[in-house]
Design an enzyme around this catalytic site. Sequence first.
Site, PDB file in Angstrom:
ATOM      1  N   GLY A   1       0.784  -1.229   0.000  1.00  0.00           N
ATOM      2  CA  GLY A   1       0.000   0.000   0.000  1.00  0.00           C
ATOM      3  C   GLY A   1       0.819   1.284   0.000  1.00  0.00           C
ATOM      4  O   GLY A   1       0.291   2.350  -0.284  1.00  0.00           O
ATOM      5  N   LEU A   2       2.104   1.179   0.310  1.00  0.00           N
ATOM      6  CA  LEU A   2       2.905   2.405   0.379  1.00  0.00           C
ATOM      7  C   LEU A   2       3.910   2.472  -0.756  1.00  0.00           C
ATOM      8  O   LEU A   2       4.742   3.356  -0.812  1.00  0.00           O
ATOM      9  CB  LEU A   2       3.628   2.478   1.724  1.00  0.00           C
ATOM     10  CG  LEU A   2       2.694   2.526   2.927  1.00  0.00           C
ATOM     11  CD1 LEU A   2       3.479   2.432   4.227  1.00  0.00           C
ATOM     12  CD2 LEU A   2       1.875   3.809   2.915  1.00  0.00           C
ATOM     13  N   SER A   3       3.795   1.490  -1.647  1.00  0.00           N
ATOM     14  CA  SER A   3       4.677   1.405  -2.795  1.00  0.00           C
ATOM     15  C   SER A   3       6.135   1.166  -2.440  1.00  0.00           C
ATOM     16  O   SER A   3       7.031   1.907  -2.838  1.00  0.00           O
ATOM     17  CB  SER A   3       4.554   2.642  -3.662  1.00  0.00           C
ATOM     18  OG  SER A   3       5.186   2.323  -4.856  1.00  0.00           O
TER      19      SER A   3
ATOM     20  N   SER B   1       7.570  -1.400  -3.594  1.00  0.00           N
ATOM     21  CA  SER B   1       8.164  -1.939  -4.828  1.00  0.00           C
ATOM     22  C   SER B   1       8.900  -0.844  -5.583  1.00  0.00           C
ATOM     23  O   SER B   1      10.061  -1.013  -5.969  1.00  0.00           O
ATOM     24  CB  SER B   1       7.100  -2.473  -5.785  1.00  0.00           C
ATOM     25  OG  SER B   1       6.278  -3.359  -5.156  1.00  0.00           O
TER      26      SER B   1
ATOM     27  N   ALA C   1       9.863   1.994  -4.369  1.00  0.00           N
ATOM     28  CA  ALA C   1      10.918   2.568  -3.528  1.00  0.00           C
ATOM     29  C   ALA C   1      12.184   1.713  -3.561  1.00  0.00           C
ATOM     30  O   ALA C   1      13.297   2.235  -3.605  1.00  0.00           O
ATOM     31  CB  ALA C   1      10.422   2.737  -2.097  1.00  0.00           C
TER      32      ALA C   1
ATOM     33  N   ASP D   1       3.439   6.013  -8.314  1.00  0.00           N
ATOM     34  CA  ASP D   1       4.352   5.705  -7.202  1.00  0.00           C
ATOM     35  C   ASP D   1       5.719   6.335  -7.413  1.00  0.00           C
ATOM     36  O   ASP D   1       6.263   7.006  -6.538  1.00  0.00           O
ATOM     37  CB  ASP D   1       4.546   4.182  -7.070  1.00  0.00           C
ATOM     38  CG  ASP D   1       3.232   3.446  -6.950  1.00  0.00           C
ATOM     39  OD1 ASP D   1       2.248   4.072  -6.532  1.00  0.00           O
ATOM     40  OD2 ASP D   1       3.186   2.244  -7.289  1.00  0.00           O
TER      41      ASP D   1
HETATM   42  C1  GLA Z   1      -0.324   0.866  -7.263  1.00  0.00           C
HETATM   43  C2  GLA Z   1       0.303   1.138  -8.625  1.00  0.00           C
HETATM   44  C3  GLA Z   1       0.081   2.593  -9.057  1.00  0.00           C
HETATM   45  C4  GLA Z   1      -1.380   3.012  -8.913  1.00  0.00           C
HETATM   46  C5  GLA Z   1      -1.925   2.602  -7.560  1.00  0.00           C
HETATM   47  C6  GLA Z   1      -3.408   2.823  -7.426  1.00  0.00           C
HETATM   48  O1  GLA Z   1       0.365   1.570  -6.269  1.00  0.00           O
HETATM   49  O2  GLA Z   1       1.661   0.834  -8.600  1.00  0.00           O
HETATM   50  O3  GLA Z   1       0.560   2.800 -10.355  1.00  0.00           O
HETATM   51  O4  GLA Z   1      -2.145   2.490  -9.963  1.00  0.00           O
HETATM   52  O5  GLA Z   1      -1.685   1.234  -7.270  1.00  0.00           O
HETATM   53  O6  GLA Z   1      -3.705   4.172  -7.461  1.00  0.00           O
END
Ligand code: GLA
Length: 396
Positions: free
Chosen positions: A123-125, A127, A129, A171
């Site tokens: 949820g915080l990205s 990947s 990062a 992200d």
């Molecule tokens: C993930 C994806 C993003 C975006 C979000 C939803 O984080 O990596 O590109 O689509 O979901 O907003």
Amino acid sequence: MKTENKCAEKYFEIYGKDPENVGFCPYRISPLGAHIDHQYGKINGLAIDKGIYIAYSVKKNGVVELQSLNFPKRAQFHISSVPEEKVGDWADHLRGATKVLNEKYPLRYGMSAVIEGTLPVGGLSSSAAVIIVFMKALCRLNNIELSDWELIMMAKKAENEYVGVNCGKLDQACEVLCKKDHLLYLDCKDDSCELIPVNSDMKPYSIAIFFSGLERSLANSAYNLRQDECKAAAYDLLAYAGMDYGKFIDTRLRDVPFEVYQEYKDRLPDNFRRRAKHYFNEIYRAEQGAKAWKHGDLDTYGKLVFESGYSSIHNYECGCPELITLYDIMTKTDGIYGGRFSGAGFKGCCMALIDPNKEEEILNKVEEAYLKEYPSLKGKYISAICHSTDGVGEGL
Ligand code: GLA
């Protein structure tokens, strides 16, 4: 330099010497603009003061040797012999980053490194990062200078083409471009962006993160399927209107004029219609949100974030029961201006903009209500308070 990480210590423990450098890439939250970056919509984002650290030193023989404090197996590969296909473990992100970078800027040096994420995955990205922090380190060791947008697009490419997730650029853009106390407002069609400062009239806010206790990987979710549904909706709408629709792979909902959507939406199959509804309302919310932020109107902003969460559940259908429960709890908790799933929302966490004077009671209340519903997640559920921070930018 931030000091909350343990990776420099761990590096010393493994190698008997200090690392030459320590780098950091923040995580991001995206209060508005959920799931529309890949349709070339508009997004709002903030980088937060939790993220991924890397402690590293050069390895002149070109080997990358990397230990994560969050995953068991050590990754090891040579910069010029990255497997063509992903292997299926966490280090695919590193292999993908190396491959993409090496294609454009031939690499000479590898590294020994220890990497650490400061919050659970999902949820915080993390990947994006991990790719960004590692790419930045490789660049530094190999004397490569990437512009911000080069870094964003190369990190995205690594995730799209190697890891196999068709993510948009939300992200990467947030984690690179954001600025402390500013909201990033990005148009994913032409990459024009604005960093909107916190208005001096705006009420203070903190960012709360509520982790469901479920860690996730987008590679196993319906993330890619939802995108196909959006594209199918776009394709159909353009065809109904007798417009040129080109190749399916290049079609996005942003290509569809709003009037066309309004006129033909009821002819769409139910699922496609709801995905399109989410898109058109969400792009509007991102625009309205940018205006509210500019005016320092946190109440309106928060309301839009709650609406975005509702639409993600009912139109985009990307929640799981645990995250939906968290969302419902947030809507009923005093002191929360607005909240929604953070990120894709299949598992992972919710984010909320909250009143800093009520941090403790909010965290307690949400935890109590959530664990009442899911007692088995005790010990896995966690919450955290964060603040906005700078993206990696040119620094590091
Ligand atoms: C993930 C994806 C993003 C975006 C979000 C939803 O984080 O990596 O590109 O689509 O979901 O907003």
